[in-house]
Every structure is written in structure tokens, then in C-alpha cells.
Motif scaffolding. Structure first.
Motif, mmCIF file in Angstrom:
data_model
loop_
_atom_site.group_PDB
_atom_site.id
_atom_site.type_symbol
_atom_site.label_atom_id
_atom_site.label_comp_id
_atom_site.label_asym_id
_atom_site.label_seq_id
_atom_site.Cartn_x
_atom_site.Cartn_y
_atom_site.Cartn_z
ATOM 1 N N PHE A 1 26.322 36.070 53.444
ATOM 2 C CA PHE A 1 25.363 35.790 52.270
ATOM 3 C C PHE A 1 26.210 35.475 51.115
ATOM 4 O O PHE A 1 27.337 36.168 50.880
ATOM 5 N N THR A 2 25.466 34.817 50.023
ATOM 6 C CA THR A 2 26.073 34.975 48.706
ATOM 7 C C THR A 2 24.863 34.684 47.602
ATOM 8 O O THR A 2 23.728 34.516 48.201
ATOM 9 N N VAL A 3 25.156 35.094 46.537
ATOM 10 C CA VAL A 3 24.091 34.920 45.407
ATOM 11 C C VAL A 3 24.514 33.806 44.624
ATOM 12 O O VAL A 3 25.730 34.001 43.960
ATOM 13 N N THR A 4 23.903 32.882 44.213
ATOM 14 C CA THR A 4 24.397 31.639 43.058
ATOM 15 C C THR A 4 23.274 31.451 42.163
ATOM 16 O O THR A 4 22.220 31.656 42.444
ATOM 17 N N ASP A 5 23.702 30.620 41.060
ATOM 18 C CA ASP A 5 22.785 30.331 40.091
ATOM 19 C C ASP A 5 22.065 29.056 40.637
ATOM 20 O O ASP A 5 22.646 28.161 40.950
ATOM 21 N N GLU A 6 20.478 28.978 40.266
ATOM 22 C CA GLU A 6 19.982 27.579 40.367
ATOM 23 C C GLU A 6 20.479 26.826 39.321
ATOM 24 O O GLU A 6 20.641 27.157 38.342
ATOM 25 N N GLU A 7 20.061 25.608 39.294
ATOM 26 C CA GLU A 7 20.537 24.728 38.503
ATOM 27 C C GLU A 7 19.393 24.801 37.371
ATOM 28 O O GLU A 7 18.215 25.140 37.385
ATOM 29 N N LYS A 8 19.946 25.056 35.976
ATOM 30 C CA LYS A 8 19.207 25.427 34.955
ATOM 31 C C LYS A 8 18.736 24.078 34.253
ATOM 32 O O LYS A 8 19.637 23.483 33.687
ATOM 33 N N GLU A 9 17.329 24.042 33.927
ATOM 34 C CA GLU A 9 16.897 22.854 33.095
ATOM 35 C C GLU A 9 17.229 23.104 31.631
ATOM 36 O O GLU A 9 17.513 22.201 30.700
ATOM 37 N N ASN A 10 17.026 24.454 31.090
ATOM 38 C CA ASN A 10 17.590 24.477 29.752
ATOM 39 C C ASN A 10 18.625 25.605 29.466
ATOM 40 O O ASN A 10 18.575 26.671 29.991
ATOM 41 N N TYR A 11 19.462 25.013 28.622
ATOM 42 C CA TYR A 11 20.739 25.914 28.612
ATOM 43 C C TYR A 11 20.580 27.163 27.799
ATOM 44 O O TYR A 11 21.559 27.975 27.998
ATOM 45 N N ARG A 12 19.445 27.091 27.068
ATOM 46 C CA ARG A 12 19.049 28.475 26.464
ATOM 47 C C ARG A 12 18.450 29.604 27.066
ATOM 48 O O ARG A 12 18.643 30.759 26.952
ATOM 49 N N LEU B 1 18.478 31.915 30.568
ATOM 50 C CA LEU B 1 19.564 32.463 31.870
ATOM 51 C C LEU B 1 19.072 31.751 33.166
ATOM 52 O O LEU B 1 17.844 31.537 33.459
ATOM 53 N N PRO B 2 20.162 31.269 33.937
ATOM 54 C CA PRO B 2 19.689 30.598 35.170
ATOM 55 C C PRO B 2 19.058 31.531 36.271
ATOM 56 O O PRO B 2 19.589 32.691 36.165
ATOM 57 N N GLU B 3 18.342 31.226 36.792
ATOM 58 C CA GLU B 3 17.837 32.157 38.025
ATOM 59 C C GLU B 3 18.529 32.252 39.312
ATOM 60 O O GLU B 3 19.376 31.142 39.434
ATOM 61 N N LYS B 4 18.930 33.232 39.903
ATOM 62 C CA LYS B 4 19.742 33.385 40.709
ATOM 63 C C LYS B 4 18.794 33.424 42.241
ATOM 64 O O LYS B 4 17.651 33.672 42.270
ATOM 65 N N VAL B 5 19.548 32.912 43.189
ATOM 66 C CA VAL B 5 18.996 32.782 44.526
ATOM 67 C C VAL B 5 20.044 33.418 45.772
ATOM 68 O O VAL B 5 21.158 33.316 45.448
ATOM 69 N N LEU B 6 19.302 33.656 46.839
ATOM 70 C CA LEU B 6 20.146 34.252 47.798
ATOM 71 C C LEU B 6 20.780 32.960 48.844
ATOM 72 O O LEU B 6 19.568 32.327 49.147
ATOM 73 N N ARG B 7 21.742 32.866 49.186
ATOM 74 C CA ARG B 7 21.962 31.752 49.994
ATOM 75 C C ARG B 7 22.792 32.207 51.336
ATOM 76 O O ARG B 7 23.407 33.432 51.238
ATOM 77 N N LEU B 8 22.864 31.533 52.524
ATOM 78 C CA LEU B 8 23.339 31.938 53.595
ATOM 79 C C LEU B 8 24.152 30.556 54.280
ATOM 80 O O LEU B 8 23.644 29.698 54.269
ATOM 81 N N LEU B 9 25.180 30.827 54.792
ATOM 82 C CA LEU B 9 26.219 29.826 55.351
ATOM 83 C C LEU B 9 25.617 29.243 56.699
ATOM 84 O O LEU B 9 25.662 30.401 57.526
#
Length: 303
Positions: free
Chosen positions: A38-49, A51-59
Motif C-alpha cells: 500500500f501507499t498514499v499519494t496525492d491526486e492531481e490538483k487542479e488549483n495550486y492554491r 492542498l491536494p487530496e490524498k488517495v490510498l493506492r495498491l500495487l
């Protein structure tokens, strides 16, 4: 008398017994290992101002051969006769994904008789949390691809029936995994039976779309254990860089628990686990935030 000189009912010493032992007397199931990374990464952010949302990811690994050719599975493989389960897990993860030198812990052993169409296969699953930014993923020659999938597991139906000795709780869960090009899903049924002091939990894959073997069941159980362990261990810090903000840490907890946390309560809970530094973030568009690091001695702090 030494144990190796003791005689059994047939009049044999241990040495004599082992010399005459017929290993073919019992059937030999195959043994595999499967790894949940498992890892947690940022989703692509549309507005640089913002904070990006984080998502749980699995390999996941795309299978390049039968059975389940073209479907996605957890990294894993067969255990060799001369290696331990832990050694097999480390070897298979390196061979299939190019990942090594990460901590993994045993999760559960899966032994349904028909879980693999090839033969009787018993699998021990392992779980790890890793900072994916430090990993260089590369699929092996016998896999078509290796990819991170955003993963979620949602409860959408629950029924409780009271019995004479306790109750039966039945839940239906929707497991979803998505990447840029692939969307996988499964419906799982969990039946928890409580009779007095005895509790039994049964899992069944009702429907599976694109997920090989019974790996949907393994993934759901891994998420459940992850949500439990994050409450009382420091496992979440395996996902963090060396320096992080408390907001980033709270986001990691929230995405794993799939719940919003009160800021004051969260910071009180993790206060001993972090060490404040004199450094601040330098992100454009955001007010500088204080950076913290993990406190490896948090368990030794007297309350």
C-alpha cells in the motif's frame, strides 16, 4: 535418555524412523506468497492554491499467462523448497516489481481448496506500507505490467440477525481499484457468526471483474487490518517522507480510515509520535507550515 534414542511403538529410533519415512504418504499442496503493498499519494490538483487530496493506492501485477491471463493480481509466487516464507516474499517482490528492502509483515494464510484452478495452493499474504516516491516499479518478464491502483472498499449493505446464542452479521462490500486505463471491482460477502464466546468470520467473493484468483478477498482483509493497525501502531509513518506537516499526516490517517478526523483530537493522539523541527514548507500559494519528523522513541515516553 536422549530424544534421538527413544523408541516409538514400532520399535524405531528417530534416526531409523526418518530413514524409512515415506514423504509421498501425504499429498503435498503448493505454497505461495502474495504481497499487499500500500501507499498514499496525492491526486492531481487542479488549483495550486488548494492542498491536494490524498488517495490510498495498491500495487498490482497484470498476469501474462494462464490462469487469469490479462487480469490483475497481487505480486507473488511459489515458495521454493529451500526457503522460508519471508525469504520467498522478499524474492518474489524483487523479481516481479523490482522492490526490495521494505518491511513486510505476515497478514493471513488462505487455504480454500478451490482457490486456484491449477492445483491445491495455500497462500500466505504479506502487507507493507511504503512511500512510493522512493520505489522504482518495474514488471518482470513474465508479467505484462505493474501498476499502482487507487483502492477503496465501501460497505453498501448490512443485515444483523439475532440468534438464540448470539447473532449473525452479514455485510456486502464493494471493492474498487482504478488506474488511468483500468477499472477493477469485486463484490464481497462477509458473514460474522457470534455464538457465546465463539466468533467465526467467513469471506466470499460474490463477483469479481478483472481481479485474479481470490485476491479481492485478500485485498479487503488487508484494508480491514490496515484500518485497525493504524489506530494503535505507528505503521502510518512508513508512508511519510522524512519531514512532513501535521496536516499531511492527518490526511494519510483520514484516507486509510475513510473518515474525517477532528484536528484537535488527532493532534493530541499523535503528539508523542512526532518531533517538531525548525523547518517550514516552501510551497508556492500556501502559507508556510511547520515541518515535523517521526519520533522513533514515542512508545518509551512516560504518560
Amino acid at each position: 535418555m536422549p530424544d534421538n534414542l527413544l523408541i516409538n511403538k514400532q520399535g524405531l529410533t528417530e534416526e531409523q524412523f526418518l530413514a524409512a519415512y515415506d514423504a509421498s504418504k501425504y499429498e503435498r499442496p503448493s505454497v505461495t506468497v502474495d504481497m499487499l503493498i500500500f501507499t498514499v499519494t496525492d491526486e492531481e490538483k487542479e488549483n495550486y492554491r488548494k492542498l491536494p487530496e490524498k488517495v490510498l493506492r495498491l500495487l498490482m501485477i497484470k498476469r501474462g499467462d494462464h490462469p487469469y491471463i490479462g487480469q490483475w493480481a497481487l505480486p507473488g509466487g511459489f515458495v521454493k523448497m529451500g526457503e522460508s516464507l519471508d525469504e520467498a516474499a522478499i524474492r518474489e517482490l524483487k523479481e516481479e516489481t523490482n522492490i526490495d528492502d521494505i518491511y513486510m509483515e505476515q497478514l493471513y494464510t488462505w487455504g480454500d481448496a478451490a482457490r486456484d484452478p491449477r492445483t491445491r495452493v495455500i497462500s500466505t499474504s504479506y502487507m507493507s506500507l511504503a512511500d512510493s516516491s522512493t520505489l522504482e516499479i518495474r514488471a518482470s518478464d513474465d508479467a505484462d505490467d505493474a501498476k499502482w491502483f487507487t483502492v477503496s472498499c465501501k460497505l453498501y449493505q448490512e443485515q444483523k440477525t439475532v440468534t438464540e446464542k448470539g447473532y449473525i452479521l452479514q455485510r456486502l462490500l464493494k471493492l474498487s481499484l482504478s488506474s488511468d486505463e483500468d477499472n477493477l471491482s469485486a463484490i464481497l460477502k462477509l458473514v460474522k457468526t457470534v455464538e457465546g464466546k465463539v466468533t467465526k468470520v467467513e469471506r466470499e467473493v460474490v463477483e469479481s471483474n478483472g481481479i485474479a484468483f481470490d485476491h479481492a478477498k485478500i485485498i479487503e482483509y488487508g484494508i480491514e487490518r490496515l484500518r485497525s493497525k493504524i489506530e494503535y501502531t505507528d505503521i502510518a509513518f512508513n508512508l511519510m517522507p522524512e519531514l512532513f506537516t501535521l496536516t499531511e499526516l492527518q490526511q494519510v490517517y483520514e484516507v486509510i480510515l475513510d473518515a474525517e478526523l477532528l484536528k484537535a483530537n488527532f493532534r493530541r493522539k499523535i503528539a508523542d509520535m512526532v518531533i517538531e523541527t525548525n523547518e517550514y514548507t516552501k510551497d508556492a500559494g500556501h502559507r508556510p507550515s511547520k515541518l515535523f519528523r517521526f519520533n522513533p522513541n514515542w512508545n518509551n515516553i512516560s504518560k
